[in-house]
Design an enzyme around this catalytic site. Sequence first.
Site, PDB file in Angstrom:
ATOM      1  N   ARG A  35     -10.853   2.633  -5.355  1.00 46.05           N
ATOM      2  CA  ARG A  35     -10.606   1.781  -4.367  1.00 46.05           C
ATOM      3  C   ARG A  35     -11.466   2.044  -3.227  1.00 46.05           C
ATOM      4  O   ARG A  35     -11.315   2.710  -2.402  1.00 46.05           O
ATOM      5  CB  ARG A  35      -9.271   1.671  -3.849  1.00 46.05           C
TER       6      ARG A  35
ATOM      7  N   ARG B 171       2.702  -9.922  -1.917  1.00 50.55           N
ATOM      8  CA  ARG B 171       3.084  -8.597  -2.550  1.00 50.55           C
ATOM      9  C   ARG B 171       3.628  -7.566  -1.615  1.00 50.55           C
ATOM     10  O   ARG B 171       4.269  -6.678  -1.942  1.00 50.55           O
ATOM     11  CB  ARG B 171       1.812  -8.063  -3.153  1.00 50.55           C
TER      12      ARG B 171
ATOM     13  N   HIS C 280       0.662  -1.322  -0.024  1.00 48.72           N
ATOM     14  CA  HIS C 280      -0.098   0.078   0.035  1.00 48.72           C
ATOM     15  C   HIS C 280       0.560   1.082   0.079  1.00 48.72           C
ATOM     16  O   HIS C 280       0.445   2.150  -0.559  1.00 48.72           O
ATOM     17  CB  HIS C 280      -1.106  -0.004   1.205  1.00 48.72           C
TER      18      HIS C 280
ATOM     19  N   ARG D   2     -15.147   0.051  -7.719  1.00 50.68           N
ATOM     20  CA  ARG D   2     -14.716  -1.309  -7.334  1.00 50.68           C
ATOM     21  C   ARG D   2     -15.407  -1.620  -5.936  1.00 50.68           C
ATOM     22  O   ARG D   2     -15.193  -0.843  -5.263  1.00 50.68           O
ATOM     23  CB  ARG D   2     -13.372  -1.679  -7.323  1.00 50.68           C
TER      24      ARG D   2
ATOM     25  N   GLU E 117      -7.740 -11.414 -11.292  1.00 52.13           N
ATOM     26  CA  GLU E 117      -6.642 -11.039 -10.411  1.00 52.13           C
ATOM     27  C   GLU E 117      -6.160 -12.268  -9.706  1.00 52.13           C
ATOM     28  O   GLU E 117      -5.301 -12.411  -8.887  1.00 52.13           O
ATOM     29  CB  GLU E 117      -6.734  -9.976  -9.409  1.00 52.13           C
TER      30      GLU E 117
ATOM     31  N   ASN F 270      -1.520  -6.633  -9.502  1.00 48.21           N
ATOM     32  CA  ASN F 270      -0.752  -6.801  -8.319  1.00 48.21           C
ATOM     33  C   ASN F 270      -1.071  -8.207  -7.554  1.00 48.21           C
ATOM     34  O   ASN F 270      -0.258  -8.731  -6.906  1.00 48.21           O
ATOM     35  CB  ASN F 270      -1.144  -5.619  -7.458  1.00 48.21           C
ATOM     36  N   ASP F 271      -2.467  -8.585  -7.595  1.00 48.65           N
ATOM     37  CA  ASP F 271      -2.693  -9.800  -7.110  1.00 48.65           C
ATOM     38  C   ASP F 271      -2.500 -10.844  -7.919  1.00 48.65           C
ATOM     39  O   ASP F 271      -2.187 -11.761  -7.386  1.00 48.65           O
ATOM     40  CB  ASP F 271      -4.253  -9.615  -6.598  1.00 48.65           C
TER      41      ASP F 271
ATOM     42  N   CYS G  54      -5.195  -2.420 -14.570  1.00 50.63           N
ATOM     43  CA  CYS G  54      -5.211  -1.486 -13.482  1.00 50.63           C
ATOM     44  C   CYS G  54      -4.197  -1.677 -12.476  1.00 50.63           C
ATOM     45  O   CYS G  54      -4.308  -1.057 -11.403  1.00 50.63           O
ATOM     46  CB  CYS G  54      -6.682  -1.313 -12.728  1.00 50.63           C
TER      47      CYS G  54
END
Length: 582
Positions: A301, A470, A194, A337, A436, A459-460, A507
């Site tokens: 988000r 991650r 993050h 989302r 993801e 990312n995932d 994304c």
Amino acid sequence: MEIKKGIGVSPGVVISTAVVLDAEDLLIPKRQIDVAQVPSEIERLDKAVADSIADLTGLRDSLTLQAGDDVSGVGGIFDFHMGVLRDKSTIRQIVDEIKKNHTTAEYAVSTVMRRYANMFLGMSDRYLSERVKDVHDIERRVLRNLIGQKHEDLLHLRSDVVVIAHDLLPSQTAALDRKHVKGFATDVGGRTSHTAIVARAMGIPAVVGLGNLTAEVSGGDTVIIDGTRGVVIINPDADQLVEHQEARRKKQDFDKGLVDLALLPAETKDGHVVGVQANIEFPEDIDEALGQGAQGIGLYRTEFLYLASETEPTEEDHYASYADALRRLGGRPLIIRTLDLGADKYTQAKAQNPERNPFLGDRSIRMCLHDIPMFKRQLRAIMRASVLGDVRIMFPMICTIMELRQARMVLNDVMEELEDEGIEFRRDISIGMMVEVPAAVIQADQFAKEVNFFSIGTNDLIQYTLAVDRTNEKVAGLFCPANPAVLKLIRDTIRSGTRNSISVSVCGEMAGDPLYTLLLLGLGLTTFSMNGPDIPEVKKIIRSTTLEHARQVARRVMSFDSERQVMHFLREETRRIIPEAF
Ligand code: PEP
Ligand code: MG
């Protein structure tokens, strides 16, 4: 001077004063004081110790009232804490630190308490070694009382700083004074943790995975954060200062050269146009993203509505945020989302029953399907806002068809309820899902028949494909978008989208990394969604190439079998069109 090597996760160089944030949001202020301040510092210490004893007495009394005399175990702990604080030799050691080394009371308390903690840690007797937790508790209580008097907080900074922390929790970054925070450096973390994402969104340098940096930097130290090279320098010498000032100037010049590009279309030299959108956490981020050239929001988000607040947001809180975002967007698309809470976006400390494997646990869409009232509150707000602009819904972490169908069923229920209540909404709202996890790619053709769009969350996807956390700096070297297995999953998702005539975007952080722009373009990606500051450079690459060239690059890349080859080739190809890139 101390040079520390970590993982550079947001480029650029900053030279500024450090604030050190401990795990409890307490900023340990400047370590050194003038001799003249020693008496007032000792007074502050005495008061904080007296306040701490008063806190403990109050706690003990109220517990005795509630539980009668049956508090022997807990009462014993209070006695131990009060005993330490009343112990003359402990206090004398702290006072000596202030007098001899001219340190702040906070710093002296920390030093002496850590000495104590180490002493307990070294004891073989289990009862005694466990007392280390109590020593930390005592330290925190006194620090809270000391720092409470000065109350420096990250929301109301008076001058520019860089934030040094063990890790920055989403709730902490949500409460940052973004005007004055100019860089981050943390003990832990990886490229898509993050802290890294927020730093890139803010366009400030960041280095993560620095080990025990928080123990080595004191509030008030001068620190260089070089996010391009992944280096942090504590109290730099004159040579280092000059070198980094020069690097900072070069980066600023490069960024200035990109400003004019921001608002031009993302169109290749042979006329192929792609969409470029921004990722946001709060509606307030939108104005800046539009200025950076975003044509809409590809990823909102919304979990940050939860993370930034102590209480659970109401339907009206959701609605107000979405209405605000749509007003700022003036007709441009907004992909909302649904809640992606859990794992990295939830403090395990807050969870009532911490999970053993939170990344494989009750997170994201799973959590929503386990808490339908919470899920419905958000969906109602989204549907009510759907008449205010171009709103689209996206479900995160979909692994199975049943999950997608259940989520759609809850959405249908919400639509029926709104209809019964006579509330307006758009029934034909566009519905998409994040891709993801590998399972979603493997079944992409089935999913594509039930949604209007895909958005690849690299990312995932990388995390779940390569089995690499991650957020963990120890395995950060394995977290690589260029891994051929990951690239095949991305290629297959785009192919499936094309076959089924639905749009596909990326994304995840990969979309904003200029190293991958040619490749993604060549694989047929139609939309890129990224942090606002990344947009101009990505647009520059798109505008400097042809679709045909990008396709050739992609074909070649897909023939490689190692990430090294992929990265090397992409770097060369990108530099051929933009020599100053990277
Ligand atoms: C992703 O996983 O790539 C993504 C965009 O979602 P997040 O980073 O919020 O998990
Ligand atoms: Mg994700």
